[in-house]
Design an enzyme around this catalytic site. Structure first.
Site, PDB file in Angstrom:
ATOM      1  N   ASP A  51       0.837  -1.206   0.000  1.00  0.00           N
ATOM      2  CA  ASP A  51       0.000   0.000   0.000  1.00  0.00           C
ATOM      3  C   ASP A  51       0.872   1.257   0.000  1.00  0.00           C
ATOM      4  O   ASP A  51       0.380   2.381  -0.083  1.00  0.00           O
ATOM      5  CB  ASP A  51      -1.010  -0.011   1.161  1.00  0.00           C
ATOM      6  CG  ASP A  51      -0.356  -0.006   2.525  1.00  0.00           C
ATOM      7  OD1 ASP A  51       0.888  -0.111   2.604  1.00  0.00           O
ATOM      8  OD2 ASP A  51      -1.090   0.094   3.534  1.00  0.00           O
ATOM      9  N   SER A  52       2.198   1.055   0.045  1.00  0.00           N
ATOM     10  CA  SER A  52       3.142   2.172  -0.139  1.00  0.00           C
ATOM     11  C   SER A  52       2.929   2.811  -1.508  1.00  0.00           C
ATOM     12  O   SER A  52       3.373   3.930  -1.748  1.00  0.00           O
ATOM     13  CB  SER A  52       4.584   1.683  -0.005  1.00  0.00           C
ATOM     14  OG  SER A  52       4.823   0.581  -0.859  1.00  0.00           O
ATOM     15  N   ASP A  90      -1.128  -6.364  -0.414  1.00  0.00           N
ATOM     16  CA  ASP A  90      -1.141  -5.690   0.886  1.00  0.00           C
ATOM     17  C   ASP A  90      -2.549  -5.168   1.163  1.00  0.00           C
ATOM     18  O   ASP A  90      -3.063  -4.333   0.410  1.00  0.00           O
ATOM     19  CB  ASP A  90      -0.147  -4.512   0.803  1.00  0.00           C
ATOM     20  CG  ASP A  90       0.333  -4.049   2.150  1.00  0.00           C
ATOM     21  OD1 ASP A  90      -0.007  -4.686   3.166  1.00  0.00           O
ATOM     22  OD2 ASP A  90       1.069  -3.042   2.179  1.00  0.00           O
ATOM     23  N   LYS A 119      -1.261  -9.481   2.926  1.00  0.00           N
ATOM     24  CA  LYS A 119      -0.506  -9.039   4.105  1.00  0.00           C
ATOM     25  C   LYS A 119      -1.394  -8.140   4.954  1.00  0.00           C
ATOM     26  O   LYS A 119      -2.112  -7.315   4.410  1.00  0.00           O
ATOM     27  CB  LYS A 119       0.754  -8.268   3.690  1.00  0.00           C
ATOM     28  CG  LYS A 119       1.508  -7.659   4.884  1.00  0.00           C
ATOM     29  CD  LYS A 119       2.876  -7.145   4.500  1.00  0.00           C
ATOM     30  CE  LYS A 119       2.889  -5.742   3.991  1.00  0.00           C
ATOM     31  NZ  LYS A 119       2.409  -4.717   4.943  1.00  0.00           N
ATOM     32  N   GLU A 121      -1.247  -5.724   8.706  1.00  0.00           N
ATOM     33  CA  GLU A 121      -0.418  -5.165   9.775  1.00  0.00           C
ATOM     34  C   GLU A 121      -1.089  -5.429  11.123  1.00  0.00           C
ATOM     35  O   GLU A 121      -2.315  -5.394  11.215  1.00  0.00           O
ATOM     36  CB  GLU A 121      -0.250  -3.644   9.573  1.00  0.00           C
ATOM     37  CG  GLU A 121       0.521  -3.288   8.328  1.00  0.00           C
ATOM     38  CD  GLU A 121       0.723  -1.790   8.120  1.00  0.00           C
ATOM     39  OE1 GLU A 121       0.473  -0.999   9.052  1.00  0.00           O
ATOM     40  OE2 GLU A 121       1.138  -1.417   7.009  1.00  0.00           O
ATOM     41  N   GLU A 188       9.286  -4.516  10.533  1.00  0.00           N
ATOM     42  CA  GLU A 188       9.709  -3.202  10.014  1.00  0.00           C
ATOM     43  C   GLU A 188      10.149  -2.265  11.134  1.00  0.00           C
ATOM     44  O   GLU A 188       9.505  -2.189  12.190  1.00  0.00           O
ATOM     45  CB  GLU A 188       8.544  -2.550   9.241  1.00  0.00           C
ATOM     46  CG  GLU A 188       8.908  -1.141   8.754  1.00  0.00           C
ATOM     47  CD  GLU A 188       7.943  -0.550   7.730  1.00  0.00           C
ATOM     48  OE1 GLU A 188       6.957  -1.195   7.361  1.00  0.00           O
ATOM     49  OE2 GLU A 188       8.231   0.595   7.294  1.00  0.00           O
TER      50      GLU A 188
HETATM   51  O1  KIV Z   1       3.498  -1.141   1.671  1.00  0.00           O
HETATM   52  C1  KIV Z   1       4.668  -1.553   1.671  1.00  0.00           C
HETATM   53  O2  KIV Z   1       5.451  -1.314   0.740  1.00  0.00           O
HETATM   54  C2  KIV Z   1       5.103  -2.328   2.836  1.00  0.00           C
HETATM   55  C3  KIV Z   1       6.563  -2.630   2.953  1.00  0.00           C
HETATM   56  C4  KIV Z   1       7.240  -1.441   3.502  1.00  0.00           C
HETATM   57  C5  KIV Z   1       6.825  -3.833   3.769  1.00  0.00           C
HETATM   58  O3  KIV Z   1       4.303  -2.672   3.656  1.00  0.00           O
END
Ligand code: KIV
Length: 270
Positions: A51-52, A90, A119, A121, A188
């Site tokens: 989600d970055s 994510d 993924k 969090e 992280e």
């Molecule tokens: O969203 C992302 O790119 C991430 C990584 C920093 C692990 O969660």
């Protein structure tokens, strides 16, 4: 010392990743589109559609406004470009707050993309969500330590694992997530001592970002590692390419040639 390792030749599965713990470091990068995913295809074991992308691709200040539709769109693109790495979608902020939301959205991820895992969090407080997902045959990559989706409730991006108590809390998060069924864990923004304690405490691979050189693998955001994201460079990012400089250099040459009527020359003309 860097070594030359063979390219990826076979489709990477959850079993491949599980077997790498303690043997061979796992490489993971982010990707958001088919073009770059195609370039990464034979180079890394895992691709995270992070989600970055909300920051590096959409230019937002944080990851919080990313949506499930966006993540699905970009994961479809990545799956079109890369065939061999294990691809992880994510889950964006708010898409897995309850068990029902998590199952509904992760099912969309599986039905609408070819991602092999999702993924989420969170630590022990999210273990019941992980358990519900894994019981519904959805593979989950955990993510603890500095969690960008918790930015506002945590009062900013904070490095974790600075005290014995916090290390113990991170280790118990990792164990709770492992018991709930995650296949691997992103760690992280933690002190190396914490990353070591977490990695030694679990039987699943840990994948570090800003967690030192003691985890079972590493992940970096592609636009950071190739020098395209210039507004901020965290300490843990190594730039393997000066991408932004190269693009500007190329554009300057193009501009000069167009303005000077050098391009297109005969070679590029029908
Ligand atoms: O969203 C992302 O790119 C991430 C990584 C920093 C692990 O969660």
């Amino acid at each position: 010392m860097s070594i030359h390792t063979p390219k990826i030749e076979k489709k990477v599965t959850l079993t491949t990743i599980a077997k790498m713990k303690g043997k061979e470091p796992i490489t993971m990068v982010t990707a958001y589109d088919a073009l770059f995913a195609g370039l990464f295809d034979t180079e890394v074991e895992m691709i995270l559609v992070g989600d970055s992308l909300n920051m590096s691709f959409l230019g937002k200040e944080d990851t919080l406004s990313a949506t499930m539709d966006q993540m699905i769109y970009h994961t479809q693109a990545v799956c079109n470009g890369a065939k061999l790495p294990l691809i992880v979608l994510d889950m964006p902020f708010g898409s897995y707050s309850t068990v029902d939301d998590a199952i509904h959205n992760a099912t969309r991820a599986y039905q609408e993309t070819n991602a092999q895992a999702i993924k989420i969090e969170g630590g022990k407080e999210r273990a019941h969500i992980v358990e519900a997902l894994t019981q519904n045959s959805i593979a989950v990559l955990g993510h603890i330590g500095l969690m960008p989706q918790f930015l506002r409730s945590d009062g900013g991006y904070k490095i974790r694992g600075k005290t014995k108590e916090d290390i113990a809390s991170l280790v118990s998060d990792a164990k709770a997530l492992e018991a709930a069924g995650i296949f691997a864990l992103v760690v992280e923004g933690v002190k190396e001592e914490a990353a070591r304690a977490i990695t030694e405490a679990v039987n699943i691979p840990t994948i570090g970002i800003g967690a030192g050189n003691v985890t079972d693998g590493q992940v970096l955001v592609w636009s950071d590692m190739f020098g395209f994201f210039e507004s901020f460079k965290p300490k843990f990012v190594k730039q393997y390419l000066d991408g932004a400089k190269q693009i500007r250099k190329g554009l300057e040459a193009y501009r000069n040639e167009v303005k000077g009527r050098e391009f297109p020359s005969e070679e590029y003309t029908y």
